[in-house]
Design an enzyme around this catalytic site. Structure first.
Site, PDB file in Angstrom:
ATOM      1  N   LYS A 218       8.999   3.839  11.072  1.00 10.00           N
ATOM      2  CA  LYS A 218       8.092   3.489  12.173  1.00 10.00           C
ATOM      3  C   LYS A 218       8.888   2.968  13.358  1.00 10.00           C
ATOM      4  O   LYS A 218       9.881   2.264  13.185  1.00 10.00           O
ATOM      5  CB  LYS A 218       7.129   2.398  11.698  1.00 10.00           C
ATOM      6  CG  LYS A 218       6.283   1.819  12.829  1.00 10.00           C
ATOM      7  CD  LYS A 218       5.012   1.234  12.346  1.00 10.00           C
ATOM      8  CE  LYS A 218       5.187  -0.180  11.799  1.00 10.00           C
ATOM      9  NZ  LYS A 218       3.886  -0.613  11.232  1.00 10.00           N
TER      10      LYS A 218
ATOM     11  N   ALA B  40       0.819  -1.224   0.000  1.00  9.72           N
ATOM     12  CA  ALA B  40       0.000   0.000   0.000  1.00  9.72           C
ATOM     13  C   ALA B  40       0.855   1.278   0.000  1.00  9.72           C
ATOM     14  O   ALA B  40       0.556   2.233  -0.718  1.00  9.72           O
ATOM     15  CB  ALA B  40      -0.945  -0.004   1.199  1.00  9.72           C
ATOM     16  N   TRP B  41       1.913   1.286   0.804  1.00  7.65           N
ATOM     17  CA  TRP B  41       2.793   2.472   0.796  1.00  7.65           C
ATOM     18  C   TRP B  41       3.431   2.632  -0.580  1.00  7.65           C
ATOM     19  O   TRP B  41       3.585   3.751  -1.070  1.00  7.65           O
ATOM     20  CB  TRP B  41       3.879   2.368   1.875  1.00  7.65           C
ATOM     21  CG  TRP B  41       3.408   2.797   3.236  1.00  7.65           C
ATOM     22  CD1 TRP B  41       2.151   2.685   3.743  1.00  7.65           C
ATOM     23  CD2 TRP B  41       4.205   3.439   4.253  1.00  7.65           C
ATOM     24  NE1 TRP B  41       2.113   3.207   5.022  1.00  7.65           N
ATOM     25  CE2 TRP B  41       3.356   3.663   5.360  1.00  7.65           C
ATOM     26  CE3 TRP B  41       5.550   3.811   4.335  1.00  7.65           C
ATOM     27  CZ2 TRP B  41       3.807   4.272   6.536  1.00  7.65           C
ATOM     28  CZ3 TRP B  41       6.007   4.409   5.507  1.00  7.65           C
ATOM     29  CH2 TRP B  41       5.138   4.639   6.595  1.00  7.65           C
TER      30      TRP B  41
HETATM   31  N1  SAM Z   1       3.693  -0.374   4.541  1.00 10.99           N
HETATM   32  C1  SAM Z   1       3.104  -1.665   4.170  1.00 10.99           C
HETATM   33  C2  SAM Z   1       1.920  -1.394   3.293  1.00 10.99           C
HETATM   34  O1  SAM Z   1       1.431  -0.264   3.317  1.00 10.99           O
HETATM   35  O2  SAM Z   1       1.479  -2.293   2.576  1.00 10.99           O
HETATM   36  C3  SAM Z   1       2.753  -2.471   5.417  1.00 10.99           C
HETATM   37  C4  SAM Z   1       3.977  -2.961   6.152  1.00 10.99           C
HETATM   38  S1  SAM Z   1       3.665  -4.121   7.437  1.00 10.99           S
HETATM   39  C5  SAM Z   1       3.046  -3.111   8.716  1.00 10.99           C
HETATM   40  C6  SAM Z   1       5.302  -4.500   8.022  1.00 10.99           C
HETATM   41  C7  SAM Z   1       6.130  -5.346   7.074  1.00 10.99           C
HETATM   42  O3  SAM Z   1       7.504  -5.330   7.505  1.00 10.99           O
HETATM   43  C8  SAM Z   1       5.727  -6.807   7.017  1.00 10.99           C
HETATM   44  O4  SAM Z   1       5.283  -7.131   5.731  1.00 10.99           O
HETATM   45  C9  SAM Z   1       7.015  -7.560   7.350  1.00 10.99           C
HETATM   46  O5  SAM Z   1       7.210  -8.730   6.592  1.00 10.99           O
HETATM   47  C10 SAM Z   1       8.090  -6.522   7.027  1.00 10.99           C
HETATM   48  N2  SAM Z   1       9.389  -6.761   7.663  1.00 10.99           N
HETATM   49  C11 SAM Z   1       9.644  -6.990   8.978  1.00 10.99           C
HETATM   50  N3  SAM Z   1      10.949  -7.204   9.173  1.00 10.99           N
HETATM   51  C12 SAM Z   1      11.553  -7.077   7.959  1.00 10.99           C
HETATM   52  C13 SAM Z   1      12.898  -7.205   7.508  1.00 10.99           C
HETATM   53  N4  SAM Z   1      13.886  -7.514   8.363  1.00 10.99           N
HETATM   54  N5  SAM Z   1      13.161  -7.020   6.196  1.00 10.99           N
HETATM   55  C14 SAM Z   1      12.155  -6.746   5.332  1.00 10.99           C
HETATM   56  N6  SAM Z   1      10.872  -6.621   5.701  1.00 10.99           N
HETATM   57  C15 SAM Z   1      10.563  -6.792   6.996  1.00 10.99           C
END
Ligand code: SAM
Length: 190
Positions: A144, A35-36
């Site tokens: 974040k 989405a972002w």
């Molecule tokens: N901003 C996104 C959107 O609008 O669609 C939503 C993001 S979601 C809250 C957080 C994401 O961070 C998850 O999909 C997770 O897999 C990813 N994430 C967490 N740790 C990560 C890492 N070490 N490397 C890459 N992605 C990571």
């Protein structure tokens, strides 16, 4: 038609603080489900829809699979904390550089608040290291974090490297009380 409600957080931040501009190259970390990246594609004109302004570029990275999105390039199943990821990112960004680094990354929550907080701070600090290699001077980083004992440490690091650092609590994340964003602008570069 955004893939996730989180889009509204970025729209809100960008409407108020103009983080994304046409022509910018954006790295979107933790991009799934995308989405972002959808918002970024629109705002940087990554599809070249508006011929009157420059065309930008969006690269999204996530541990998970991200469904293709017109105007964005994705590195799926890729860990931002893995050292080899930097080279992959550099090879995909135009001239290896980004104007803006976005991070909505969130580790899988264990439910132990302090531990989750620390894991996310580590991810953000790791991203700050990566910024040294890819972020353009005067660039922006939006990340974040979850409130906790080490938020100040991250804030101080950001203040060392950026001229302007502010804390943002979007209306759209009100319900998630522990979540905030640091918006760091005017990267001093190295
Ligand atoms: N901003 C996104 C959107 O609008 O669609 C939503 C993001 S979601 C809250 C957080 C994401 O961070 C998850 O999909 C997770 O897999 C990813 N994430 C967490 N740790 C990560 C890492 N070490 N490397 C890459 N992605 C990571």
């Amino acid at each position: 038609q955004y893939r996730c409600r989180s889009a509204f957080k970025l729209l809100e931040i960008d409407d108020k603080l103009c983080v994304l501009r046409p022509g910018f190259s954006v790295l979107d970390c933790g991009a799934a489900p995308g989405a972002w990246s959808q918002v970024a594609v629109e705002r940087v004109n990554a599809l070249g829809t508006d011929a009157a302004v420059p065309t930008g570029f969006v690269l999204g990275v996530d541990l998970l699979r991200i469904s293709p999105l017109e105007g964005a390039v994705f590195l799926s199943e890729t860990d931002m904390a893995e050292p080899s990821t930097l080279r992959a990112i550099q090879s995909l960004l135009p001239l290896g550089k980004a104007d803006v680094i976005l991070s909505d990354m969130a580790p899988n929550a264990t439910g132990i608040k302090e531990l989750d907080h620390q894991k996310l701070i580590r991810l953000c600090l790791g991203l700050l290291d990566i910024a040294q290699s890819i972020l353009k001077p005067k660039g922006t980083m939006l990340c974040k974090f979850w409130d906790g004992s080490e938020a100040r440490l991250l804030q101080n690091r950001l203040k060392e490297q950026f001229q302007d650092v502010r804390t943002i609590k979007p209306q759209a994340s009100r319900k998630d009380s522990a979540e905030s964003y640091y918006l760091a602008r005017l990267y001093r570069g190295k």
